[in-house]
Write a protein that holds these residues in place. Structure first.
Motif, PDB file in Angstrom:
ATOM      1  N   ILE A 130       4.968  11.245  62.853  1.00  0.00           N
ATOM      2  CA  ILE A 130       4.668  10.629  61.558  1.00  0.00           C
ATOM      3  C   ILE A 130       3.265  10.039  61.561  1.00  0.00           C
ATOM      4  CG2 ILE A 130       5.307   8.764  59.980  1.00  0.00           C
ATOM      5  CD1 ILE A 130       8.201   9.181  60.748  1.00  0.00           C
ATOM      6  N   GLY A 131       2.872   9.408  62.663  1.00  0.00           N
ATOM      7  CA  GLY A 131       1.519   8.863  62.757  1.00  0.00           C
ATOM      8  C   GLY A 131       0.468   9.955  62.628  1.00  0.00           C
ATOM      9  N   THR A 132       0.705  11.083  63.283  1.00  0.00           N
ATOM     10  CA  THR A 132      -0.220  12.211  63.176  1.00  0.00           C
ATOM     11  C   THR A 132      -0.283  12.731  61.746  1.00  0.00           C
ATOM     12  OG1 THR A 132       0.325  12.831  65.458  1.00  0.00           O
ATOM     13  CG2 THR A 132      -0.773  14.489  64.101  1.00  0.00           C
ATOM     14  N   ALA A 133       0.872  12.758  61.073  1.00  0.00           N
ATOM     15  CA  ALA A 133       0.917  13.223  59.687  1.00  0.00           C
ATOM     16  C   ALA A 133       0.145  12.290  58.758  1.00  0.00           C
ATOM     17  CB  ALA A 133       2.370  13.340  59.231  1.00  0.00           C
TER      18      ALA A 133
ATOM     19  N   THR B  14       6.372  15.230  55.569  1.00  0.00           N
ATOM     20  CA  THR B  14       5.733  16.275  56.376  1.00  0.00           C
ATOM     21  C   THR B  14       6.203  16.238  57.826  1.00  0.00           C
ATOM     22  OG1 THR B  14       3.831  14.793  56.691  1.00  0.00           O
ATOM     23  CG2 THR B  14       3.675  16.445  54.949  1.00  0.00           C
ATOM     24  N   THR B  15       7.054  15.298  58.161  1.00  0.00           N
ATOM     25  CA  THR B  15       7.711  15.287  59.472  1.00  0.00           C
ATOM     26  C   THR B  15       9.154  15.752  59.351  1.00  0.00           C
ATOM     27  OG1 THR B  15       6.316  13.458  60.211  1.00  0.00           O
ATOM     28  CG2 THR B  15       8.338  13.859  61.449  1.00  0.00           C
ATOM     29  N   LEU B  16       9.845  15.298  58.310  1.00  0.00           N
ATOM     30  CA  LEU B  16      11.260  15.627  58.138  1.00  0.00           C
ATOM     31  C   LEU B  16      11.459  17.109  57.817  1.00  0.00           C
ATOM     32  CD1 LEU B  16      14.104  14.413  58.069  1.00  0.00           C
ATOM     33  CD2 LEU B  16      13.785  14.011  55.625  1.00  0.00           C
ATOM     34  N   ILE B  17      10.632  17.662  56.943  1.00  0.00           N
ATOM     35  CA  ILE B  17      10.786  19.075  56.547  1.00  0.00           C
ATOM     36  C   ILE B  17      10.604  20.011  57.746  1.00  0.00           C
ATOM     37  CG2 ILE B  17       9.794  20.930  55.142  1.00  0.00           C
ATOM     38  CD1 ILE B  17       9.234  18.802  52.989  1.00  0.00           C
ATOM     39  N   PRO B  18       9.494  19.930  58.489  1.00  0.00           N
ATOM     40  CA  PRO B  18       9.376  20.819  59.668  1.00  0.00           C
ATOM     41  C   PRO B  18      10.395  20.522  60.759  1.00  0.00           C
ATOM     42  CG  PRO B  18       7.582  19.242  59.623  1.00  0.00           C
ATOM     43  CD  PRO B  18       8.280  19.123  58.305  1.00  0.00           C
ATOM     44  N   MET B  19      10.873  19.269  60.822  1.00  0.00           N
ATOM     45  CA  MET B  19      11.897  18.936  61.807  1.00  0.00           C
ATOM     46  C   MET B  19      13.179  19.699  61.500  1.00  0.00           C
ATOM     47  SD  MET B  19      13.487  15.194  62.697  1.00  0.00           S
ATOM     48  CE  MET B  19      14.835  15.009  63.847  1.00  0.00           C
ATOM     49  N   LEU B  20      13.572  19.770  60.228  1.00  0.00           N
ATOM     50  CA  LEU B  20      14.785  20.492  59.842  1.00  0.00           C
ATOM     51  C   LEU B  20      14.615  21.997  60.016  1.00  0.00           C
ATOM     52  CD1 LEU B  20      15.757  18.458  56.644  1.00  0.00           C
ATOM     53  CD2 LEU B  20      16.811  18.334  58.903  1.00  0.00           C
ATOM     54  N   ILE B  21      13.502  22.518  59.493  1.00  0.00           N
ATOM     55  CA  ILE B  21      13.278  23.975  59.576  1.00  0.00           C
ATOM     56  C   ILE B  21      13.023  24.405  61.015  1.00  0.00           C
ATOM     57  CG2 ILE B  21      11.790  25.876  58.835  1.00  0.00           C
ATOM     58  CD1 ILE B  21      11.272  24.323  56.261  1.00  0.00           C
ATOM     59  N   GLY B  22      12.109  23.696  61.689  1.00  0.00           N
ATOM     60  CA  GLY B  22      11.794  24.053  63.071  1.00  0.00           C
ATOM     61  C   GLY B  22      12.982  23.829  63.996  1.00  0.00           C
TER      62      GLY B  22
ATOM     63  N   SER C 269      -4.580  11.449  55.351  1.00  0.00           N
ATOM     64  CA  SER C 269      -5.786  10.692  55.010  1.00  0.00           C
ATOM     65  C   SER C 269      -7.045  11.516  55.240  1.00  0.00           C
ATOM     66  CB  SER C 269      -5.837   9.404  55.842  1.00  0.00           C
ATOM     67  OG  SER C 269      -4.699   8.604  55.612  1.00  0.00           O
ATOM     68  N   SER C 270      -7.041  12.330  56.289  1.00  0.00           N
ATOM     69  CA  SER C 270      -8.218  13.163  56.583  1.00  0.00           C
ATOM     70  C   SER C 270      -8.459  14.177  55.477  1.00  0.00           C
ATOM     71  CB  SER C 270      -8.028  13.885  57.917  1.00  0.00           C
ATOM     72  OG  SER C 270      -7.858  12.964  58.968  1.00  0.00           O
ATOM     73  N   LEU C 271      -7.402  14.836  55.034  1.00  0.00           N
ATOM     74  CA  LEU C 271      -7.553  15.828  53.968  1.00  0.00           C
ATOM     75  C   LEU C 271      -7.954  15.168  52.654  1.00  0.00           C
ATOM     76  CD1 LEU C 271      -4.530  18.154  54.805  1.00  0.00           C
ATOM     77  CD2 LEU C 271      -6.955  18.705  55.025  1.00  0.00           C
ATOM     78  N   SER C 272      -7.383  14.009  52.354  1.00  0.00           N
ATOM     79  CA  SER C 272      -7.776  13.292  51.138  1.00  0.00           C
ATOM     80  C   SER C 272      -9.227  12.834  51.235  1.00  0.00           C
ATOM     81  CB  SER C 272      -6.865  12.091  50.924  1.00  0.00           C
ATOM     82  OG  SER C 272      -5.528  12.499  50.708  1.00  0.00           O
TER      83      SER C 272
ATOM     84  N   ASN D 127       3.171   4.904  66.780  1.00  0.00           N
ATOM     85  CA  ASN D 127       3.068   5.278  68.196  1.00  0.00           C
ATOM     86  C   ASN D 127       3.806   4.275  69.086  1.00  0.00           C
ATOM     87  OD1 ASN D 127       1.558   7.547  67.636  1.00  0.00           O
ATOM     88  ND2 ASN D 127      -0.411   6.551  67.964  1.00  0.00           N
ATOM     89  N   PHE D 128       3.657   2.976  68.790  1.00  0.00           N
ATOM     90  CA  PHE D 128       4.383   1.956  69.556  1.00  0.00           C
ATOM     91  C   PHE D 128       5.892   2.133  69.410  1.00  0.00           C
ATOM     92  CE2 PHE D 128       0.642  -1.217  69.215  1.00  0.00           C
ATOM     93  CZ  PHE D 128       0.091  -0.691  70.370  1.00  0.00           C
ATOM     94  N   LEU D 129       6.327   2.369  68.171  1.00  0.00           N
ATOM     95  CA  LEU D 129       7.755   2.568  67.929  1.00  0.00           C
ATOM     96  C   LEU D 129       8.246   3.835  68.620  1.00  0.00           C
ATOM     97  CD1 LEU D 129      10.376   1.762  66.515  1.00  0.00           C
ATOM     98  CD2 LEU D 129       9.575   2.984  64.480  1.00  0.00           C
ATOM     99  N   GLY D 130       7.460   4.895  68.556  1.00  0.00           N
ATOM    100  CA  GLY D 130       7.839   6.143  69.219  1.00  0.00           C
ATOM    101  C   GLY D 130       7.968   5.991  70.720  1.00  0.00           C
TER     102      GLY D 130
END
Length: 490
Positions: free
Chosen positions: A418-421, A299-307, A426-429, A475-478
């Motif tokens: 990715i952290g937000t994703a 969910t990060t890679l797909i919008p990154m490519l399209i966006g 988890s929130s939706l589940s 977030n630390f890695l980012g």
């Protein structure tokens, strides 16, 4: 070096960070020892107290002697060696500091290998907990012995990279064998092995001096940031453990109901207890790690490519194209991502595929805006005008010259996204709108545990901690990647 200057050094700050976290975990285990009154927690808390004291002594001696091992006395070296063994009590913070302190000159290869070794130790320890289960997989013993052997070999490589790092240019054959070994053993899911093999190739095999300099500059900044490396380490441990669980964890413990083991408290057999269906929560958290990571990355890679593609086209071509694309994306951006995801899932059903699509659509405008802003700046530079002057096509200029130079902010954005994703997944589940209810995804595990917060709080605490630590790690890695790619800091 003056004491004030030593306290501003990266190694000293790393030591302070390790001391604070070691004290926090010491208090946590002391609380468990008092409330649970078990020998295991008492021994662990005593070990952490001892390691915290050693850490405090090391910091004092660093102020007195300096941060370089060449300036250390024999007693300081003994303290450092003792602190290395804190890894085997699970104190990853003091152990990583001790490994760092034992090398006179910090090199990327040595740092990567120490974190590979730490990840190996945790992978072996967490996998070995399955020994206390009623039964294990057919491949469990073979895999466990292989992982232990691999850990021992990696320990030897730490010594090799520490001792022979100044001579390795004349030992290219050994470096090539090491690269092949790292790439093969990366099948365990430890992506740090791939990063180290790439770095060894660039530093010792690659002949292009500019690429070598650029790569070394980037990874030097990452490896010297202890928070970034700890974040990367935790991500690697989660992914590697989840990946290897296919061969070492019995799946039935995580997904099948067992009404004879309902709501059992944490023990060696069930480290995180069992839920209201008798399923082992530890197995569910481990097996769910790869699901949460996979969905987060997709969910990060797909919008990154399209966006990224839409933002590049919008920023480079005629203003009419720019206005058309961006106004459509602005309309999409006006809808909160989580609400858009809920609407899509409510319309098309709750499953993993729809969850990935729903979260990806909501993130497209963010990546498009980032790429567009960079393209608008780069397309005005002189080398772009030179490319047009020699007759290169617009599409070639865009995707060969502009997009590659606009990727740095996109990579930083993706790392943080990715952290937000993971949180959104988890929130939706948790709300029952994510992956299927029977799938051991962290949000599903947390939802089951939330019903027993008063009586069995550990059912919600452990999956909740896993989500928090994974998001913090990204977030630390980012933050580290952002600092390493920041041209102002370079």
């Amino acid at each position: 070096m003056p004491p004030q200057q030593i306290k501003q050094h990266d190694r000293y700050k790393h030591g302070q960070f390790a001391l604070v976290l070691s004290l926090v975990f010491t208090l946590f285990f002391l609380y468990l020892a008092v409330t649970r009154q078990t020998m295991v927690y008492t021994l662990i808390s005593l070990a952490f107290i001892f390691e915290s004291l050693i850490q405090q002594l090391l910091l004092r001696r660093l102020v007195k002697e300096g941060v370089s091992p060449t300036d250390h006395s024999k007693r300081t070296r003994i303290y450092t060696l003792l602190q290395v063994f804190s890894l085997f009590t699970g104190n990853i913070f003091t152990a990583s500091f001790a490994f760092r302190l034992r090398q006179a000159k910090e090199t990327i290869s040595y740092t990567f290998m120490t974190y590979i070794f730490i990840a190996d130790v945790f992978l072996v320890a967490l996998t070995a907990l399955n020994i206390f289960k009623p039964y294990v997989t057919n491949s469990f013993l073979i895999i466990l012995i292989s992982l232990i052997s691999l850990t021992v070999i990696d320990g030897l490589f730490i010594h090799y990279l520490k001792a022979d790092i100044t001579e390795t240019k004349s030992h290219r054959a050994r470096i090539k064998l090491l690269i092949v070994f790292l790439m093969i053993t990366a099948l365990t899911g430890n992506v740090l092995r791939l990063l180290l093999s790439y770095q060894l190739y660039i530093h010792y095999i690659q002949t292009d001096e500019s690429k070598r300099e650029q790569s070394n500059q980037f990874w030097q900044k990452i490896t010297r940031s202890f928070t970034s490396m700890l974040g990367l380490l935790f991500i690697v441990i989660i992914f590697s453990l989840s990946w290897m669980s296919t061969f070492t964890f019995v799946e039935s413990f995580a997904v099948e109901n067992n009404y004879q083991t309902l709501l059992l408290e944490p023990s060696l057999t069930h480290p995180f207890g069992t839920d209201n269906f008798g399923r082992d929560v530890y197995s569910r958290v481990v097996r769910g790690g790869v699901i949460s990571l996979t969905i987060g990355v997709l969910t990060t890679l797909i919008p990154m490519l399209i966006g990224g593609a839409l933002g590049a086209i919008s920023g480079y071509f005629h203003p009419l194209v720019d206005q058309t694309v961006m106004r459509v994306l602005d309309a999409l951006y006006a809808i909160p991502g989580i609400l858009l995801a809920i609407a899509i899932i409510a319309a098309f059903g709750s499953n993993t595929t729809n969850l990935v699509i729903a979260l990806s659509i909501g993130a497209i405008p963010m990546f498009a805006r980032t790429m567009r802003a960079n393209v608008l700046i780069i397309k005005k530079l002189e080398y772009i005008e030179a490319s047009r002057a020699i007759g290169e096509s617009e599409w070639k200029i865009l995707f060969k010259h502009i997009v590659p130079n606009a990727l740095a902010p996109m990579i930083v954005r993706a790392t943080l996204a990715i952290g937000t994703a993971v949180i959104a997944t988890s929130s939706l589940s948790f709300l029952g709108l994510g992956v299927e209810p029977h799938v051991p995804e962290w949000g599903n595990v947390l939802r089951v545990g939330s019903a027993y917060l008063e009586t069995e709080p550990y059912l919600a605490i452990f999956p909740g901690l896993a989500i928090i630590l994974l998001v913090l790690s990204f977030n630390f890695l980012g933050d580290g990647v952002r600092d390493a790619l920041d041209p102002k800091m370079n």
